[in-house]
Design an enzyme around this catalytic site. Structure first.
Site, PDB file in Angstrom:
ATOM      1  N   THR A   1       0.839  -1.191   0.000  1.00 18.69           N
ATOM      2  CA  THR A   1       0.000   0.000   0.000  1.00 18.69           C
ATOM      3  C   THR A   1       0.883   1.252   0.000  1.00 18.69           C
ATOM      4  O   THR A   1       2.038   1.198   0.418  1.00 18.69           O
ATOM      5  CB  THR A   1      -0.971  -0.007   1.196  1.00 18.69           C
ATOM      6  OG1 THR A   1      -0.213  -0.094   2.400  1.00 18.69           O
ATOM      7  CG2 THR A   1      -1.944  -1.181   1.098  1.00 18.69           C
TER       8      THR A   1
ATOM      9  N   THR B   1       1.317   4.438   1.581  1.00 19.35           N
ATOM     10  CA  THR B   1       2.010   5.014   2.741  1.00 19.35           C
ATOM     11  C   THR B   1       2.986   4.009   3.328  1.00 19.35           C
ATOM     12  O   THR B   1       4.116   4.357   3.688  1.00 19.35           O
ATOM     13  CB  THR B   1       0.991   5.466   3.806  1.00 19.35           C
ATOM     14  OG1 THR B   1       0.132   6.450   3.218  1.00 19.35           O
ATOM     15  CG2 THR B   1       1.677   6.056   5.027  1.00 19.35           C
ATOM     16  N   CYS B   2       2.572   2.767   3.412  1.00 16.63           N
ATOM     17  CA  CYS B   2       3.405   1.709   3.985  1.00 16.63           C
ATOM     18  C   CYS B   2       4.669   1.495   3.155  1.00 16.63           C
ATOM     19  O   CYS B   2       5.766   1.319   3.697  1.00 16.63           O
ATOM     20  CB  CYS B   2       2.608   0.414   4.079  1.00 16.63           C
ATOM     21  SG  CYS B   2       1.019   0.574   4.918  1.00 16.63           S
ATOM     22  N   SER B   3       4.527   1.500   1.852  1.00 20.03           N
ATOM     23  CA  SER B   3       5.645   1.223   0.948  1.00 20.03           C
ATOM     24  C   SER B   3       6.538   2.432   0.686  1.00 20.03           C
ATOM     25  O   SER B   3       7.728   2.274   0.421  1.00 20.03           O
ATOM     26  CB  SER B   3       5.119   0.723  -0.404  1.00 20.03           C
ATOM     27  OG  SER B   3       4.446  -0.502  -0.250  1.00 20.03           O
TER      28      SER B   3
END
Length: 182
Positions: A53, A55-57
């Site tokens: 995803t 923001t996570c990545s």
């Protein structure tokens, strides 16, 4: 979950590389427990809604990975990234992100996340059950500090990010280290 609480005891179903296995998928199943990950260590655990995803990545996983040396300098032994994704997804995501320092923990069935009180519905995004975004400093299985994004709710319209960022967690650790030295 808050500071002072013990982490829930669960078994995580992981896939680990095994060079004795031939073929294009040289991995085997290996169950790991909460004890295996957290006993006798001071770690940062951060959880996020999903591998791959944005923001996570883009921010959270690479930020913790790139900052590992700074975390080690303030007494952190390991950094773990947990998501309600299976081991196949977590392993591939870490590989594609080029992660060198953060270790991923697959919570495929969401049992750890549920017991942490952080399992939320993300049906509005087509995700189903996922983790709310948070981070914790964990010392020998006990939560030392807790960093939860605001607004914990099912089908939240936004994806809050900041409280559990690597920069915020590192800042807290650096301040705690200064206070201990004084």
């Amino acid at each position: 979950m808050k500071a002072g609480c013990a982490l829930p005891q669960v078994t995580f179903h992981t896939r680990v590389r095994d060079d004795s296995i031939e073929g294009s998928n040289p991995f085997r199943w290996e169950d790991k427990t909460t004890q295996d990950y957290f006993a006798g260590k001071r770690v940062v655990l951060f959880a996020l809604p999903g591998a791959f995803t944005p923001t996570c990545s883009t921010f959270q996983l690479p930020g913790f990975d790139d900052g590992f040396g700074d975390f080690a300098a303030v007494g952190i032994d390991d950094i773990y990234c947990l998501s309600v994704n299976d081991s196949f997804v977590m392993n591939k995501w870490a590989e594609m992100q080029g992660i060198k320092n953060v270790k991923t923990i697959p919570d495929g069935a969401g049992e750890f996340t549920r017991r942490m009180g952080m399992l939320v519905r993300k049906d509005n995004l087509g995700f189903g059950l996922r983790s709310w975004r948070y981070a914790a400093v964990v010392n020998d299985g006990l939560i030392e500090a807790w960093f939860e994004e605001p607004g914990l709710a099912d089908n939240h319209g936004d994806d809050p990010y900041g409280v559990s960022s690597p920069e915020n967690v590192l800042s807290w650790l650096q301040e705690a280290t200064r206070e201990q030295a004084a």
